[in-house]
Motif scaffolding. Structure first.
Motif, PDB file in Angstrom:
ATOM      1  N   ASN A   3       0.830  -1.215   0.000  1.00 43.99           N
ATOM      2  CA  ASN A   3       0.000   0.000   0.000  1.00 43.99           C
ATOM      3  C   ASN A   3       0.858   1.255   0.000  1.00 43.99           C
ATOM      4  N   ALA A   4       2.015   1.221   0.679  1.00 39.37           N
ATOM      5  CA  ALA A   4       2.923   2.371   0.671  1.00 39.37           C
ATOM      6  C   ALA A   4       3.554   2.547  -0.705  1.00 39.37           C
ATOM      7  N   ILE A   5       3.915   1.445  -1.341  1.00 38.97           N
ATOM      8  CA  ILE A   5       4.490   1.499  -2.694  1.00 38.97           C
ATOM      9  C   ILE A   5       3.493   2.129  -3.662  1.00 38.97           C
ATOM     10  N   GLU A   6       2.243   1.719  -3.553  1.00 34.07           N
ATOM     11  CA  GLU A   6       1.203   2.268  -4.430  1.00 34.07           C
ATOM     12  C   GLU A   6       1.013   3.762  -4.205  1.00 34.07           C
ATOM     13  N   LYS A   7       0.968   4.179  -2.946  1.00 31.00           N
ATOM     14  CA  LYS A   7       0.775   5.598  -2.620  1.00 31.00           C
ATOM     15  C   LYS A   7       1.924   6.454  -3.158  1.00 31.00           C
ATOM     16  N   LEU A   8       3.149   5.983  -3.001  1.00 26.29           N
ATOM     17  CA  LEU A   8       4.300   6.740  -3.462  1.00 26.29           C
ATOM     18  C   LEU A   8       4.320   6.852  -4.978  1.00 26.29           C
ATOM     19  N   ARG A   9       3.990   5.772  -5.654  1.00 26.70           N
ATOM     20  CA  ARG A   9       3.971   5.797  -7.120  1.00 26.70           C
ATOM     21  C   ARG A   9       2.919   6.764  -7.646  1.00 26.70           C
ATOM     22  N   LYS A  10       1.811   6.873  -6.956  1.00 29.75           N
ATOM     23  CA  LYS A  10       0.766   7.825  -7.364  1.00 29.75           C
ATOM     24  C   LYS A  10       1.202   9.270  -7.127  1.00 29.75           C
ATOM     25  N   ALA A  11       2.105   9.480  -6.163  1.00 31.42           N
ATOM     26  CA  ALA A  11       2.565  10.834  -5.847  1.00 31.42           C
ATOM     27  C   ALA A  11       3.624  11.333  -6.820  1.00 31.42           C
ATOM     28  N   ILE A  12       4.202  10.436  -7.600  1.00 28.36           N
ATOM     29  CA  ILE A  12       5.239  10.798  -8.574  1.00 28.36           C
ATOM     30  C   ILE A  12       4.574  11.216  -9.886  1.00 28.36           C
ATOM     31  N   THR A  13       5.030  12.331 -10.452  1.00 31.54           N
ATOM     32  CA  THR A  13       4.461  12.819 -11.710  1.00 31.54           C
ATOM     33  C   THR A  13       5.300  12.344 -12.892  1.00 31.54           C
ATOM     34  N   GLU A  14       4.795  12.560 -14.081  1.00 31.40           N
ATOM     35  CA  GLU A  14       5.514  12.169 -15.298  1.00 31.40           C
ATOM     36  C   GLU A  14       6.816  12.945 -15.467  1.00 31.40           C
ATOM     37  N   LYS A  15       6.861  14.160 -14.920  1.00 24.69           N
ATOM     38  CA  LYS A  15       8.065  14.983 -15.035  1.00 24.69           C
ATOM     39  C   LYS A  15       9.189  14.500 -14.115  1.00 24.69           C
ATOM     40  N   ASP A  16       8.836  13.775 -13.074  1.00 28.02           N
ATOM     41  CA  ASP A  16       9.838  13.318 -12.108  1.00 28.02           C
ATOM     42  C   ASP A  16      10.633  12.138 -12.661  1.00 28.02           C
ATOM     43  N   ASN A  17      11.921  12.214 -12.488  1.00 26.55           N
ATOM     44  CA  ASN A  17      12.775  11.058 -12.827  1.00 26.55           C
ATOM     45  C   ASN A  17      13.041  10.294 -11.531  1.00 26.55           C
ATOM     46  N   ILE A  18      11.928   9.792 -10.958  1.00 27.45           N
ATOM     47  CA  ILE A  18      11.973   9.118  -9.665  1.00 27.45           C
ATOM     48  C   ILE A  18      11.358   7.730  -9.812  1.00 27.45           C
ATOM     49  N   GLU A  19      12.018   6.749  -9.223  1.00 30.05           N
ATOM     50  CA  GLU A  19      11.567   5.359  -9.321  1.00 30.05           C
ATOM     51  C   GLU A  19      11.384   4.763  -7.927  1.00 30.05           C
ATOM     52  N   VAL A  20      10.248   4.111  -7.712  1.00 29.00           N
ATOM     53  CA  VAL A  20      10.032   3.366  -6.473  1.00 29.00           C
ATOM     54  C   VAL A  20      10.537   1.942  -6.702  1.00 29.00           C
ATOM     55  N   VAL A  21      11.531   1.537  -5.946  1.00 30.70           N
ATOM     56  CA  VAL A  21      12.168   0.229  -6.105  1.00 30.70           C
ATOM     57  C   VAL A  21      11.639  -0.722  -5.031  1.00 30.70           C
ATOM     58  N   VAL A  22      11.111  -1.855  -5.471  1.00 33.10           N
ATOM     59  CA  VAL A  22      10.594  -2.860  -4.541  1.00 33.10           C
ATOM     60  C   VAL A  22      11.748  -3.731  -4.053  1.00 33.10           C
ATOM     61  N   LEU A  23      11.911  -3.786  -2.737  1.00 27.22           N
ATOM     62  CA  LEU A  23      13.011  -4.525  -2.125  1.00 27.22           C
ATOM     63  C   LEU A  23      12.506  -5.798  -1.455  1.00 27.22           C
TER      64      LEU A  23
END
Length: 446
Positions: free
Chosen positions: A214-234
């Protein structure tokens, strides 16, 4: 429930039994206003601060009460408005007596008049951003409390290309970062953007263990298309949140022996630190409160709470219903790397991620027996050390051999002690060796 997508990790580590369910689904509670707060002048790694207020002074919430001494230091601020009733040495969670500012709250939380929102971070140059972070007293909120402005000040001989946020929270029992990622994902991402600008990079990562879908999903939704940010699943494994192991898992780079993350081209921060950076730019307020998990089988109503810095540990425990059973051990932090408290009449720190209250049965460790040379400690060590030899040399006070076997590279995660079938306190012996080696080096310099 864990995500089924590919998970990244490192070699070694352990799988201790997790005890997160009791607090993971319980809503966060804002702690009651403390009547008195004790603000130690050492709320961080580095030089302690010098008090800049005296007994009888009226102070505002967010007002600086301790001035930083040196580069590796961070100012401290009042977490309430009220009256200074003492400036004296008080008990610190580390067991020492530390100069502290004691403030009686007036219950009004009147914010210092000088505090104003900073607005859009993009109008500030990197150096200005780092100065704002320094003045806000922001430090590593994962527990290490290393001053964040120092971490973001990259030496000219280092090249950094990315910033990694640590959302692993691999310690058993603790759920403060998990709740933070669920409640404030936009602020966490915003804090990462600000840190990336401060360092001058355009790539960001947020590492989160697979047991927090659920935290992974929330963070991914907070990232915009302009962001060069990746949520990495560990992979859910301990110590997945250790700095060097996180770097290896996310980027497949290794920090050299004796090196820093910058030597691997990255900066690593806790998600709580990133969130506080965003809060500071949004409100102007310094770091004065945090989320922490109060749990364990000795406490009645375990939960994650938002607590002001300087609040006594016992007040937090009381707001969780007090002790349901007689506590045998109260730990500041998690069971793997936390510090056992000598008293609960000590203040919550900037790096207090949890208060773990255990009965004798839950905290019981059997008497150690002789090493059977099974090698399990070496297999589990995430740094690829040989804990059995390090501990043996430490017990013999052969510090030069400990240094030869890279004792200073030990991250004190406790994986070796946990996995040892003989229940030897390996990490404690290695910790002693590290302190002795460091003391000898300092003596040589003099």
């Amino acid at each position: 429930m864990e995500l089924k997508e590919k998970q990244k990790t490192f070699r070694g580590g352990i799988h201790p039994p997790y005890r997160k369910k009791r607090t993971a689904s319980v809503s966060v509670k804002v702690a009651a206003e403390p009547k008195v707060v004790t603000i130690p002048m050492s709320l961080h790694i580095g030089a302690p601060c010098t008090p800049v207020v005296k007994k009888g002074d009226m102070v505002y919430l967010g007002q600086k009460v301790g001035e930083a001494n040196g580069f590796v230091s961070a100012p401290v601020h009042s977490s309430v408005s009220g009256t200074v009733i003492a400036v004296e040495e008080r008990a610190h969670p580390n067991g020492e007596m530390i100069m502290s500012v004691v403030i009686e709250s007036d219950g009004k939380n009147t914010v210092a008049p000088s505090i104003k929102p900073y607005g859009n971070f993009r109008k500030y140059e990197p150096k200005q951003i780092i100065d704002i972070i320094r003045d806000a007293g922001i430090v590593g909120m994962g527990g290490a409390t290393f001053p964040t402005h120092v971490k973001l000040s990259i030496p000219p001989d280092k090249t950094v290309d990315s910033v990694i946020l640590n959302g692993a929270e691999c310690e058993p029992y603790l759920t403060a970062d998990h709740h933070l990622m669920l409640a404030r994902p936009k602020r966490i991402v915003q804090g990462l953007r600000i840190a990336m600008r401060a360092v001058g990079v355009d790539k960001g990562y947020i590492g989160v263990e697979s047991n927090k879908p659920n935290a992974i999903e929330k963070l991914r939704k907070a990232i915009t298309e302009k962001d060069n940010i990746e949520v990495v699943v560990l992979e859910t494994k301990y110590p997945q949140g250790a700095e060097k192991q996180l770097i290896k898992a996310v980027t497949d780079r290794e920090v050299p022996s004796g090196g820093l993350p910058a030597d691997a081209g990255v900066v690593v921060m806790n998600v709580g630190t990133a969130c506080q950076i965003a809060i500071t730019f949004e409100t102007g307020l310094p770091l004065h409160k945090r989320l922490l998990t109060c749990t364990g089988n000795a406490v009645k109503n375990a939960r994650t709470m938002e607590v002001k810095v300087g609040t006594p540990y016992q007040e937090v425990i009381d707001q969780c219903g007090g002790f349901a059973k007689k506590p045998y051990k109260v730990i500041s932090g998690g069971p793997m790397m936390g510090v056992t408290l000598f008293s609960t009449d000590v203040p919550v720190m900037k790096g207090t991620s949890g208060i773990l209250c255990l009965t004798k049965g839950a905290a019981y460790i059997p008497e150690p027996s002789n090493c059977i040379r099974c090698g399990k400690c070496a297999e589990a060590c995430p740094i690829h050390l040989q804990p059995l030899y390090l501990a043996a040399y430490s017990e013999k006070e052969r510090w030069e051999k400990c240094e030869e076997y890279h004792a200073l590279d030990c991250i004190e995660c406790g994986s070796c002690s946990f996995i040892c079938p003989a229940k030897r306190t390996l990490v404690s012996s290695i910790r002693v060796a590290k302190r002795q080696i460091t003391a000898l080096k300092q003596k040589e310099k003099k």
